[in-house]
Design an enzyme around this catalytic site. Structure first.
Site, PDB file in Angstrom:
ATOM      1  N   ARG A  71       4.948  23.507  17.903  1.00 46.77           N
ATOM      2  CA  ARG A  71       4.812  24.779  18.627  1.00 46.77           C
ATOM      3  C   ARG A  71       6.038  25.078  19.488  1.00 46.77           C
ATOM      4  O   ARG A  71       6.357  26.236  19.752  1.00 46.77           O
ATOM      5  CB  ARG A  71       3.594  24.738  19.553  1.00 46.77           C
TER       6      ARG A  71
ATOM      7  N   ASP B 278      -3.424  35.861   8.611  1.00 44.76           N
ATOM      8  CA  ASP B 278      -3.382  35.304   7.263  1.00 44.76           C
ATOM      9  C   ASP B 278      -4.519  35.938   6.461  1.00 44.76           C
ATOM     10  O   ASP B 278      -4.365  37.005   5.880  1.00 44.76           O
ATOM     11  CB  ASP B 278      -3.508  33.778   7.385  1.00 44.76           C
TER      12      ASP B 278
ATOM     13  N   PHE C 247       3.041  28.121   4.419  1.00 40.31           N
ATOM     14  CA  PHE C 247       2.573  27.614   5.704  1.00 40.31           C
ATOM     15  C   PHE C 247       3.778  27.388   6.604  1.00 40.31           C
ATOM     16  O   PHE C 247       4.662  26.614   6.286  1.00 40.31           O
ATOM     17  CB  PHE C 247       1.768  26.324   5.537  1.00 40.31           C
TER      18      PHE C 247
ATOM     19  N   GLU D 205      -1.555  38.019  18.788  1.00 42.36           N
ATOM     20  CA  GLU D 205      -1.845  36.931  17.840  1.00 42.36           C
ATOM     21  C   GLU D 205      -0.549  36.338  17.304  1.00 42.36           C
ATOM     22  O   GLU D 205       0.467  37.023  17.229  1.00 42.36           O
ATOM     23  CB  GLU D 205      -2.658  37.490  16.657  1.00 42.36           C
ATOM     24  N   ASP D 206      -0.617  35.083  16.928  1.00 43.80           N
ATOM     25  CA  ASP D 206       0.575  34.457  16.354  1.00 43.80           C
ATOM     26  C   ASP D 206       0.783  34.888  14.900  1.00 43.80           C
ATOM     27  O   ASP D 206       1.863  35.303  14.518  1.00 43.80           O
ATOM     28  CB  ASP D 206       0.502  32.917  16.454  1.00 43.80           C
TER      29      ASP D 206
HETATM   30  P1  IMP Z   1      -6.782  33.885   9.470  1.00 41.09           P
HETATM   31  O1  IMP Z   1      -8.175  33.913  10.016  1.00 41.09           O
HETATM   32  O2  IMP Z   1      -6.730  33.314   8.103  1.00 41.09           O
HETATM   33  O3  IMP Z   1      -6.076  35.224   9.568  1.00 41.09           O
HETATM   34  O4  IMP Z   1      -6.020  32.820  10.331  1.00 41.09           O
HETATM   35  C1  IMP Z   1      -5.295  33.114  11.431  1.00 41.09           C
HETATM   36  C2  IMP Z   1      -5.017  31.843  12.212  1.00 41.09           C
HETATM   37  O5  IMP Z   1      -4.746  30.743  11.342  1.00 41.09           O
HETATM   38  C3  IMP Z   1      -3.776  32.000  13.044  1.00 41.09           C
HETATM   39  O6  IMP Z   1      -4.086  32.453  14.346  1.00 41.09           O
HETATM   40  C4  IMP Z   1      -3.183  30.609  13.045  1.00 41.09           C
HETATM   41  O7  IMP Z   1      -3.707  29.852  14.093  1.00 41.09           O
HETATM   42  C5  IMP Z   1      -3.625  30.004  11.743  1.00 41.09           C
HETATM   43  N1  IMP Z   1      -2.571  30.100  10.676  1.00 41.09           N
HETATM   44  C6  IMP Z   1      -2.567  30.898   9.590  1.00 41.09           C
HETATM   45  N2  IMP Z   1      -1.458  30.734   8.843  1.00 41.09           N
HETATM   46  C7  IMP Z   1      -0.728  29.800   9.494  1.00 41.09           C
HETATM   47  C8  IMP Z   1       0.560  29.202   9.224  1.00 41.09           C
HETATM   48  O8  IMP Z   1       1.279  29.494   8.264  1.00 41.09           O
HETATM   49  N3  IMP Z   1       0.977  28.270  10.140  1.00 41.09           N
HETATM   50  C9  IMP Z   1       0.241  27.926  11.236  1.00 41.09           C
HETATM   51  N4  IMP Z   1      -0.950  28.460  11.525  1.00 41.09           N
HETATM   52  C10 IMP Z   1      -1.432  29.394  10.664  1.00 41.09           C
HETATM   53 MG    MG Z   2      -4.286  31.184  16.089  1.00 44.20          MG
END
Ligand code: IMP
Ligand code: MG
Length: 184
Positions: free
Chosen positions: A166, A104, A153, A100-101
């Protein structure tokens, strides 16, 4: 390459990323000796990280990809997740490492782990490039982590804002004067 006025602050440099990738690759190589390793990359954000990390791993492995909806063009997780593109191959009996990238709220990963677990892999672990702890809503275990970052962010190294940035090889925040009102 980038217009300097778009950058607020560089949080992680190319050099830091390179060093971390080497370290993670070494660990994964040790831990997955003799296993059926499958990298499951979460499209699209994890592509850059996965490509670099895979080349730091020196044991046989397979790539597969899954795409899940998360934010769309917004910067907040909706909590609504669904599969946009499923894996091409079965993971039953495989040692799956989700790539995963960023984690959050953890909602995306929580959902993904549940789905993949039900397909009976031999093992299922998670490797994330970035982690933001402050906004966690779902409890998720991250087995391999690049960097913990503050609740900002960020973009670059696979991470996007409305599809952009990206390709930038480091991680940075956007200038709030330019993106003000659009970022939360
Ligand atoms: P989560 O479900 O809130 O954990 O979101 C995870 C996904 O949200 C990641 O795979 C990213 O695609 C996107 N995301 C969350 N934070 C960021 C950020 O700071 N920059 C860019 N994408 C983010
Ligand atoms: Mg993602």
């Amino acid at each position: 390459m980038l217009n300097n006025i778009e950058i607020d602050e560089i949080l992680i440099t190319e050099k830091q990323i390179k060093e971390k990738i080497a370290e993670l690759g070494k660990k994964i190589t040790q831990d997955y000796q003799g296993k059926n390793l499958v990298f499951v990359g979460v499209l699209r954000g994890a592509v850059i990280f996965m490509a670099d990390l895979a080349r730091a791993v020196s044991i046989p492995m397979i790539f597969d990809f899954i795409a899940i909806s998360s934010y769309g063009a917004a910067t907040e997780s909706s909590g609504v997740v669904r599969i946009l593109k499923d894996l091409d191959e079965t993971i039953e009996g495989k040692d799956v490492l989700i790539i995963e990238d960023i984690i959050d709220t953890g909602l995306t990963l929580d959902y993904l782990v549940r789905i993949l677990k039900s397909r009976k892999p031999t093992s299922l672990k998670v490797c994330a490039f970035l982690n933001k702890n402050s906004r966690r809503k779902a409890k998720v275990k991250v087995d391999y982590l690049g960097f913990d970052i503050p609740n900002k962010f960020v973009v670059g190294y696979g991470l996007d804002y409305a599809g952009k940035f990206r390709n930038i090889p480091y991680v940075f925040t956007l200038n709030p004067e330019i993106y003000q009102g659009e970022l939360k």
